[in-house]
Design a protein around this motif. Structure first.
Motif, PDB file in Angstrom:
ATOM      1  N   SER A 102       0.827  -1.207   0.000  1.00  0.00           N
ATOM      2  CA  SER A 102       0.000   0.000   0.000  1.00  0.00           C
ATOM      3  C   SER A 102       0.864   1.261   0.000  1.00  0.00           C
ATOM      4  CB  SER A 102      -0.942   0.009   1.210  1.00  0.00           C
ATOM      5  OG  SER A 102      -0.221  -0.042   2.420  1.00  0.00           O
ATOM      6  N   GLN A 103       2.006   1.227   0.691  1.00  0.00           N
ATOM      7  CA  GLN A 103       2.905   2.385   0.693  1.00  0.00           C
ATOM      8  C   GLN A 103       3.502   2.623  -0.689  1.00  0.00           C
ATOM      9  OE1 GLN A 103       5.426   0.996   3.941  1.00  0.00           O
ATOM     10  NE2 GLN A 103       4.802   2.742   5.192  1.00  0.00           N
ATOM     11  N   ILE A 104       3.859   1.540  -1.373  1.00  0.00           N
ATOM     12  CA  ILE A 104       4.417   1.681  -2.721  1.00  0.00           C
ATOM     13  C   ILE A 104       3.375   2.273  -3.663  1.00  0.00           C
ATOM     14  CG2 ILE A 104       5.333   0.419  -4.703  1.00  0.00           C
ATOM     15  CD1 ILE A 104       6.537  -1.595  -2.728  1.00  0.00           C
ATOM     16  N   LEU A 105       2.146   1.786  -3.571  1.00  0.00           N
ATOM     17  CA  LEU A 105       1.078   2.321  -4.414  1.00  0.00           C
ATOM     18  C   LEU A 105       0.821   3.792  -4.101  1.00  0.00           C
ATOM     19  CD1 LEU A 105      -1.432  -0.678  -4.291  1.00  0.00           C
ATOM     20  CD2 LEU A 105      -0.077   0.056  -6.260  1.00  0.00           C
ATOM     21  N   GLU A 106       0.872   4.140  -2.821  1.00  0.00           N
ATOM     22  CA  GLU A 106       0.681   5.534  -2.416  1.00  0.00           C
ATOM     23  C   GLU A 106       1.799   6.412  -2.973  1.00  0.00           C
ATOM     24  OE1 GLU A 106      -0.812   7.844   1.616  1.00  0.00           O
ATOM     25  OE2 GLU A 106       0.284   5.967   1.790  1.00  0.00           O
ATOM     26  N   ASP A 107       3.025   5.911  -2.950  1.00  0.00           N
ATOM     27  CA  ASP A 107       4.162   6.655  -3.506  1.00  0.00           C
ATOM     28  C   ASP A 107       3.984   6.875  -5.006  1.00  0.00           C
ATOM     29  OD1 ASP A 107       5.326   6.736  -1.024  1.00  0.00           O
ATOM     30  OD2 ASP A 107       6.772   5.136  -1.420  1.00  0.00           O
ATOM     31  N   LEU A 108       3.472   5.860  -5.701  1.00  0.00           N
ATOM     32  CA  LEU A 108       3.240   5.996  -7.139  1.00  0.00           C
ATOM     33  C   LEU A 108       2.220   7.099  -7.418  1.00  0.00           C
ATOM     34  CD1 LEU A 108       3.080   2.237  -8.225  1.00  0.00           C
ATOM     35  CD2 LEU A 108       4.854   3.875  -8.843  1.00  0.00           C
ATOM     36  N   ALA A 109       1.148   7.135  -6.621  1.00  0.00           N
ATOM     37  CA  ALA A 109       0.112   8.149  -6.816  1.00  0.00           C
ATOM     38  C   ALA A 109       0.615   9.546  -6.469  1.00  0.00           C
ATOM     39  CB  ALA A 109      -1.113   7.811  -5.977  1.00  0.00           C
ATOM     40  N   ALA A 110       1.597   9.618  -5.571  1.00  0.00           N
ATOM     41  CA  ALA A 110       2.121  10.920  -5.138  1.00  0.00           C
ATOM     42  C   ALA A 110       3.228  11.434  -6.055  1.00  0.00           C
ATOM     43  CB  ALA A 110       2.650  10.811  -3.713  1.00  0.00           C
ATOM     44  N   SER A 111       3.581  10.653  -7.067  1.00  0.00           N
ATOM     45  CA  SER A 111       4.657  11.054  -7.973  1.00  0.00           C
ATOM     46  C   SER A 111       4.325  12.373  -8.664  1.00  0.00           C
ATOM     47  CB  SER A 111       4.885   9.960  -9.022  1.00  0.00           C
ATOM     48  OG  SER A 111       5.788  10.395 -10.007  1.00  0.00           O
ATOM     49  N   GLU A 112       5.342  13.183  -8.895  1.00  0.00           N
ATOM     50  CA  GLU A 112       5.160  14.449  -9.599  1.00  0.00           C
ATOM     51  C   GLU A 112       5.173  14.261 -11.110  1.00  0.00           C
ATOM     52  OE1 GLU A 112       8.101  17.156  -8.222  1.00  0.00           O
ATOM     53  OE2 GLU A 112       7.300  17.257  -6.176  1.00  0.00           O
ATOM     54  N   GLU A 113       5.526  13.068 -11.562  1.00  0.00           N
ATOM     55  CA  GLU A 113       5.519  12.803 -13.002  1.00  0.00           C
ATOM     56  C   GLU A 113       4.075  12.665 -13.486  1.00  0.00           C
ATOM     57  OE1 GLU A 113       8.160   9.690 -14.277  1.00  0.00           O
ATOM     58  OE2 GLU A 113       9.367   9.893 -12.455  1.00  0.00           O
ATOM     59  N   PRO A 114       3.795  13.146 -14.694  1.00  0.00           N
ATOM     60  CA  PRO A 114       2.410  13.084 -15.191  1.00  0.00           C
ATOM     61  C   PRO A 114       1.922  11.673 -15.448  1.00  0.00           C
ATOM     62  CG  PRO A 114       3.893  13.903 -16.906  1.00  0.00           C
ATOM     63  CD  PRO A 114       4.686  13.853 -15.637  1.00  0.00           C
ATOM     64  N   ARG A 115       2.854  10.752 -15.797  1.00  0.00           N
ATOM     65  CA  ARG A 115       2.475   9.386 -16.074  1.00  0.00           C
ATOM     66  C   ARG A 115       3.490   8.434 -15.444  1.00  0.00           C
ATOM     67  NH1 ARG A 115      -1.594   9.262 -19.743  1.00  0.00           N
ATOM     68  NH2 ARG A 115      -1.416   7.007 -19.955  1.00  0.00           N
ATOM     69  N   ILE A 116       3.021   7.251 -15.062  1.00  0.00           N
ATOM     70  CA  ILE A 116       3.869   6.203 -14.494  1.00  0.00           C
ATOM     71  C   ILE A 116       3.862   5.025 -15.449  1.00  0.00           C
ATOM     72  CG2 ILE A 116       4.212   4.622 -12.552  1.00  0.00           C
ATOM     73  CD1 ILE A 116       4.683   7.454 -11.744  1.00  0.00           C
ATOM     74  N   SER A 117       5.041   4.632 -15.895  1.00  0.00           N
ATOM     75  CA  SER A 117       5.109   3.510 -16.835  1.00  0.00           C
ATOM     76  C   SER A 117       5.090   2.179 -16.090  1.00  0.00           C
ATOM     77  CB  SER A 117       6.381   3.606 -17.684  1.00  0.00           C
ATOM     78  OG  SER A 117       7.520   3.342 -16.890  1.00  0.00           O
ATOM     79  N   VAL A 118       4.768   1.129 -16.815  1.00  0.00           N
ATOM     80  CA  VAL A 118       4.782  -0.221 -16.241  1.00  0.00           C
ATOM     81  C   VAL A 118       6.204  -0.567 -15.793  1.00  0.00           C
ATOM     82  CG1 VAL A 118       4.408  -2.669 -16.719  1.00  0.00           C
ATOM     83  CG2 VAL A 118       2.790  -0.965 -17.585  1.00  0.00           C
ATOM     84  N   ALA A 119       7.209  -0.147 -16.561  1.00  0.00           N
ATOM     85  CA  ALA A 119       8.599  -0.407 -16.195  1.00  0.00           C
ATOM     86  C   ALA A 119       8.944   0.248 -14.861  1.00  0.00           C
ATOM     87  CB  ALA A 119       9.532   0.107 -17.291  1.00  0.00           C
ATOM     88  N   GLN A 120       8.428   1.451 -14.621  1.00  0.00           N
ATOM     89  CA  GLN A 120       8.666   2.125 -13.345  1.00  0.00           C
ATOM     90  C   GLN A 120       7.987   1.378 -12.199  1.00  0.00           C
ATOM     91  OE1 GLN A 120       7.264   5.994 -14.899  1.00  0.00           O
ATOM     92  NE2 GLN A 120       9.151   6.887 -14.094  1.00  0.00           N
ATOM     93  N   MET A 121       6.807   0.815 -12.462  1.00  0.00           N
ATOM     94  CA  MET A 121       6.126   0.031 -11.429  1.00  0.00           C
ATOM     95  C   MET A 121       6.947  -1.200 -11.068  1.00  0.00           C
ATOM     96  SD  MET A 121       2.124   0.053 -12.515  1.00  0.00           S
ATOM     97  CE  MET A 121       1.315   1.551 -13.076  1.00  0.00           C
ATOM     98  N   VAL A 122       7.480  -1.867 -12.088  1.00  0.00           N
ATOM     99  CA  VAL A 122       8.315  -3.045 -11.842  1.00  0.00           C
ATOM    100  C   VAL A 122       9.481  -2.666 -10.937  1.00  0.00           C
ATOM    101  CG1 VAL A 122       9.877  -4.714 -12.918  1.00  0.00           C
ATOM    102  CG2 VAL A 122       7.669  -4.205 -13.993  1.00  0.00           C
ATOM    103  N   GLU A 123      10.108  -1.529 -11.214  1.00  0.00           N
ATOM    104  CA  GLU A 123      11.245  -1.086 -10.412  1.00  0.00           C
ATOM    105  C   GLU A 123      10.820  -0.778  -8.983  1.00  0.00           C
ATOM    106  OE1 GLU A 123      14.568   2.526 -10.400  1.00  0.00           O
ATOM    107  OE2 GLU A 123      13.290   2.208 -12.153  1.00  0.00           O
ATOM    108  N   ARG A 124       9.673  -0.123  -8.813  1.00  0.00           N
ATOM    109  CA  ARG A 124       9.202   0.240  -7.466  1.00  0.00           C
ATOM    110  C   ARG A 124       8.842  -0.997  -6.645  1.00  0.00           C
ATOM    111  NH1 ARG A 124       7.300   5.573  -6.654  1.00  0.00           N
ATOM    112  NH2 ARG A 124       8.466   6.952  -8.048  1.00  0.00           N
ATOM    113  N   PHE A 125       8.224  -1.995  -7.291  1.00  0.00           N
ATOM    114  CA  PHE A 125       7.812  -3.197  -6.563  1.00  0.00           C
ATOM    115  C   PHE A 125       8.993  -4.105  -6.216  1.00  0.00           C
ATOM    116  CE2 PHE A 125       3.507  -2.613  -8.656  1.00  0.00           C
ATOM    117  CZ  PHE A 125       2.879  -2.231  -7.486  1.00  0.00           C
ATOM    118  N   GLY A 126      10.089  -3.978  -6.946  1.00  0.00           N
ATOM    119  CA  GLY A 126      11.280  -4.770  -6.645  1.00  0.00           C
ATOM    120  C   GLY A 126      11.029  -6.258  -6.743  1.00  0.00           C
TER     121      GLY A 126
END
Length: 206
Positions: free
Chosen positions: A11-35
């Protein structure tokens, strides 16, 4: 090298993704965040996306990555593989900020009571079974079935969260949701078939 994402809950990782200042989040970035939890994390993200009220064809779009990810559990993959076109695909951060507040409280509640248990459900056979079930549910999700996405998508979401949390009790709930969704779809198919035959019989006797 330790995985920095391991210290954070899903849930913290998902919250961080939503709080990103980037206009869009790529699937590749999600893979990196989830580790190290990327496979289960992506299954959860796309499963949850399919539970939302989507325009026609929406579940087909979000269900397609599930068709690619679920078999990777079956073959015992540790890291997800996706075609470059899918990895480069992205989700608007504004959409995450809109959709996640409805979902995050549920995930946090589950995380607060969840713990590793019934570990035999996540052995080699157990993880492969989750992969097979999620693949079958993904096939259902990409079919144009009106209102047919909610239960299968919820089952995928619960099973993927169980996989991340290593919570066998949660996995059993996911299997129960799967059985329920299959039962509902079979019943609906039976009613549609019966209605179709009755219509044909009406015109045949007219």
């Amino acid at each position: 090298m330790p995985d920095p994402s391991a210290a954070k809950s899903l849930s913290q990782i998902l919250e961080d993704l939503a709080a990103s200042e980037e206009p869009r989040i790529s699937v590749a970035q999600m893979v990196e965040r989830f580790g190290g939890r990327a496979l289960g994390g992506l299954l959860l993200v796309f499963g949850l996306a399919c539970t939302l009220p989507l325009p026609p064809g929406g579940t087909t779009i979000f269900g397609f990555p599930l068709l690619l990810l679920a078999p990777q559990l079956v073959i015992g993959a540790r890291r997800p593989w996706l075609p470059s076109k899918v990895r480069q695909g992205s989700i608007a951060t504004s959409d995450l900020r809109t959709g996640l507040p409805r979902i995050l409280p549920w995930i946090r509640r589950v995380e607060s009571v969840s713990r590793p248990r019934l570990s035999f459900l996540f052995g080699g056979v157990g993880e492969r079974l989750i992969g097979v079930v999620c693949f079958i549910l993904a096939v259902v999700l990409i079919l144009p079935i009106p209102l047919g996405n909610i239960l299968p998508a919820a089952a995928v979401s619960v099973l993927s969260l169980a996989l991340v949390q290593r919570d066998g009790l949660l996995a059993l709930f996911g299997y129960a949701l799967t059985a329920t969704s299959v039962g509902v779809l079979v019943l609906a198919a039976g009613l549609l078939t019966r209605g179709f035959h009755e219509v044909l019989g009406f015109f045949a006797s007219a």
